[in-house]
Design a protein around this motif. Structure first.
Motif, PDB file in Angstrom:
ATOM      1  N   ASP A  30       1.044  -1.298   0.005  1.00  0.00           N
ATOM      2  CA  ASP A  30       0.143  -0.050  -0.074  1.00  0.00           C
ATOM      3  C   ASP A  30       0.993   1.277  -0.276  1.00  0.00           C
ATOM      4  N   GLU A  31       0.189   2.461  -0.231  1.00  0.00           N
ATOM      5  CA  GLU A  31       1.036   3.617  -0.042  1.00  0.00           C
ATOM      6  C   GLU A  31       1.781   3.949   0.965  1.00  0.00           C
ATOM      7  N   ASN A  32       1.496   3.221   2.219  1.00  0.00           N
ATOM      8  CA  ASN A  32       2.414   3.424   3.343  1.00  0.00           C
ATOM      9  C   ASN A  32       3.683   2.309   3.560  1.00  0.00           C
ATOM     10  N   GLY A  33       3.618   1.558   2.348  1.00  0.00           N
ATOM     11  CA  GLY A  33       4.821   0.181   2.513  1.00  0.00           C
ATOM     12  C   GLY A  33       4.324  -0.842   3.040  1.00  0.00           C
ATOM     13  N   TYR A  34       3.000  -0.854   3.535  1.00  0.00           N
ATOM     14  CA  TYR A  34       2.698  -2.094   4.278  1.00  0.00           C
ATOM     15  C   TYR A  34       2.445  -3.264   3.326  1.00  0.00           C
ATOM     16  N   GLU A  35       2.768  -4.326   3.410  1.00  0.00           N
ATOM     17  CA  GLU A  35       2.653  -5.471   2.801  1.00  0.00           C
ATOM     18  C   GLU A  35       1.632  -6.555   3.054  1.00  0.00           C
ATOM     19  N   SER A  36       0.626  -6.855   2.361  1.00  0.00           N
ATOM     20  CA  SER A  36      -0.432  -7.868   2.308  1.00  0.00           C
ATOM     21  C   SER A  36      -0.233  -8.686   1.076  1.00  0.00           C
ATOM     22  N   VAL A  37      -1.214  -9.798   1.257  1.00  0.00           N
ATOM     23  CA  VAL A  37      -1.441 -10.779   0.283  1.00  0.00           C
ATOM     24  C   VAL A  37      -2.716 -10.969  -0.216  1.00  0.00           C
ATOM     25  N   ILE A  38      -2.802 -11.419  -1.754  1.00  0.00           N
ATOM     26  CA  ILE A  38      -4.040 -11.792  -2.066  1.00  0.00           C
ATOM     27  C   ILE A  38      -3.920 -13.142  -2.530  1.00  0.00           C
ATOM     28  N   THR A  39      -4.796 -14.065  -2.040  1.00  0.00           N
ATOM     29  CA  THR A  39      -4.451 -15.753  -2.542  1.00  0.00           C
ATOM     30  C   THR A  39      -5.804 -16.115  -3.209  1.00  0.00           C
ATOM     31  N   VAL A  40      -5.546 -16.597  -4.242  1.00  0.00           N
ATOM     32  CA  VAL A  40      -6.674 -17.381  -4.845  1.00  0.00           C
ATOM     33  C   VAL A  40      -6.238 -18.822  -5.201  1.00  0.00           C
ATOM     34  N   ILE A  41      -7.409 -19.629  -4.688  1.00  0.00           N
ATOM     35  CA  ILE A  41      -7.228 -21.030  -4.905  1.00  0.00           C
ATOM     36  C   ILE A  41      -7.784 -21.473  -6.076  1.00  0.00           C
ATOM     37  N   SER A  42      -7.273 -22.417  -6.920  1.00  0.00           N
ATOM     38  CA  SER A  42      -7.927 -22.692  -8.059  1.00  0.00           C
ATOM     39  C   SER A  42      -9.098 -23.699  -7.898  1.00  0.00           C
ATOM     40  N   ALA A  82      -6.844 -21.010 -12.262  1.00  0.00           N
ATOM     41  CA  ALA A  82      -7.009 -19.845 -11.121  1.00  0.00           C
ATOM     42  C   ALA A  82      -6.973 -18.495 -12.072  1.00  0.00           C
ATOM     43  N   LYS A  83      -7.868 -17.653 -11.716  1.00  0.00           N
ATOM     44  CA  LYS A  83      -8.239 -16.512 -11.903  1.00  0.00           C
ATOM     45  C   LYS A  83      -8.311 -15.415 -11.079  1.00  0.00           C
ATOM     46  N   LEU A  84      -7.283 -14.183 -11.071  1.00  0.00           N
ATOM     47  CA  LEU A  84      -7.615 -13.079 -10.414  1.00  0.00           C
ATOM     48  C   LEU A  84      -8.507 -12.050 -11.272  1.00  0.00           C
ATOM     49  N   TYR A  85      -9.470 -11.785 -10.901  1.00  0.00           N
ATOM     50  CA  TYR A  85     -10.313 -10.692 -11.393  1.00  0.00           C
ATOM     51  C   TYR A  85     -10.100  -9.219 -10.965  1.00  0.00           C
ATOM     52  N   PRO A  86     -10.094  -8.296 -11.861  1.00  0.00           N
ATOM     53  CA  PRO A  86      -9.931  -6.906 -11.524  1.00  0.00           C
ATOM     54  C   PRO A  86     -11.264  -6.514 -10.808  1.00  0.00           C
ATOM     55  N   SER A  87     -12.354  -6.959 -10.803  1.00  0.00           N
ATOM     56  CA  SER A  87     -13.695  -6.725 -10.426  1.00  0.00           C
ATOM     57  C   SER A  87     -13.760  -7.456  -8.919  1.00  0.00           C
ATOM     58  N   ALA A  88     -12.955  -8.284  -8.677  1.00  0.00           N
ATOM     59  CA  ALA A  88     -12.743  -9.049  -7.270  1.00  0.00           C
ATOM     60  C   ALA A  88     -12.064  -7.898  -6.189  1.00  0.00           C
ATOM     61  N   LEU A  89     -11.119  -7.322  -6.846  1.00  0.00           N
ATOM     62  CA  LEU A  89     -10.076  -6.539  -6.110  1.00  0.00           C
ATOM     63  C   LEU A  89     -10.913  -5.024  -6.070  1.00  0.00           C
ATOM     64  N   GLU A  90     -11.756  -4.722  -6.892  1.00  0.00           N
ATOM     65  CA  GLU A  90     -12.488  -3.494  -6.707  1.00  0.00           C
ATOM     66  C   GLU A  90     -13.468  -3.696  -5.614  1.00  0.00           C
ATOM     67  N   GLU A  91     -14.217  -4.826  -5.592  1.00  0.00           N
ATOM     68  CA  GLU A  91     -15.153  -5.250  -4.483  1.00  0.00           C
ATOM     69  C   GLU A  91     -14.564  -4.864  -2.996  1.00  0.00           C
ATOM     70  N   LEU A  92     -13.199  -5.373  -2.908  1.00  0.00           N
ATOM     71  CA  LEU A  92     -12.485  -5.367  -1.589  1.00  0.00           C
ATOM     72  C   LEU A  92     -11.795  -3.964  -1.460  1.00  0.00           C
TER      73      LEU A  92
END
Length: 167
Positions: free
Chosen positions: A67-79, A90-100
Motif C-alpha cells: 500500500d501507499e504506506n509500504g505495508y505488505e499484504s497478500v491476495i490468494t486465489v485457490i484454483s 486460477a483467475k484473479l479478476y479486477p472486479s474482485a479487487l474493486e469489491e475489496l
C-alpha cells in the motif's frame, strides 16, 4: 462468494513475503489491475516409477500487495479442482479487487501446490517450484478474453517424503 471470503481472510495476513515481478504489464499506473490474471498448470502424482495426473487437486496463486504506506499484504486465489488430466486454472479478476476496495500496488505473484485429494499421494515436492513458489513470467496474452495467461509446472505430489533434499 467463497473466493471473496478467502481473499478477505488472506488480506488480513500481512506477514507473507514473496519474490516480485514488477514488470507485470497487467498492472496499470497506480497499481490498478486492468486485465484478468490467469494461471494454468498440471498436477501429477509420482509414486515409484509411475506418474499420473491427479483429479481433484488444487493449485494456489499468491500475490503481494504494497500500500501507499509500504505495508505488505497478500491476495490468494485457490484454483478450482483439477480435471481428470490434472489441469487447473486460477483467475484473479479486477472486479474482485474493486469489491475489496483494493488499495495498493500488485507487485508480484507466485503459484504453489495447494492440496491433493489422494491419501497415498499427499507429499508435496518442489519440482518446478511447487512448494517454494513458481514465479509468473512471460504471459500469453489473450486480448479477446482480456486475460494474461501464465503457465506453471507441472507440479508434483509424491507418496513419500524426500529427506535427501531437506523435506
Amino acid at each position: 462468494m467463497a473466493l471473496k471470503l478467502v481473499i478477505l481472510f488472506l488480506l488480513s495476513l500481512a506477514f507473507f513475503t514473496l519474490t516480485i515481478d514488477a514488470s507485470n504489464s497487467t498492472v496499470a499506473s497506480g497499481g490498478k489491475l486492468k486485465e484478468i490474471i490467469g494461471v494454468q498448470g498440471v498436477i501429477y502424482c509420482k509414486t515409484g516409477t509411475k506418474q499420473f495426473p491427479i483429479e481433484g487437486a488444487k493449485g494456489r496463486v499468491t500475490c503481494l500487495v504494497v500500500d501507499e504506506n509500504g505495508y505488505e499484504s497478500v491476495i490468494t486465489v485457490i484454483s478450482n479442482k483439477t480435471d481428470k488430466n490434472g489441469y487447473f486454472l486460477a483467475k484473479l479478476y479486477p472486479s474482485a479487487l474493486e469489491e475489496l476496495e483494493f488499495k495498493g500496488i500488485l507487485t508480484g505473484c507466485k503459484a504453489y501446490l495447494n492440496s491433493s485429494p489422494l491419501r497415498k499421494c499427499r507429499v508435496p515436492t518442489d519440482i518446478k517450484k511447487g512448494m517454494s513458489g513458481a514465479p509468473l513470467l512471460l504471459p500469453r496474452i489473450l486480448p479477446e478474453d482480456n486475460i494474461h495467461l501464465y503457465s506453471v509446472g507441472p507440479f508434483v505430489y509424491t507418496s513419500e517424503p524426500d529427506f535427501h533434499h531437506g523435506y
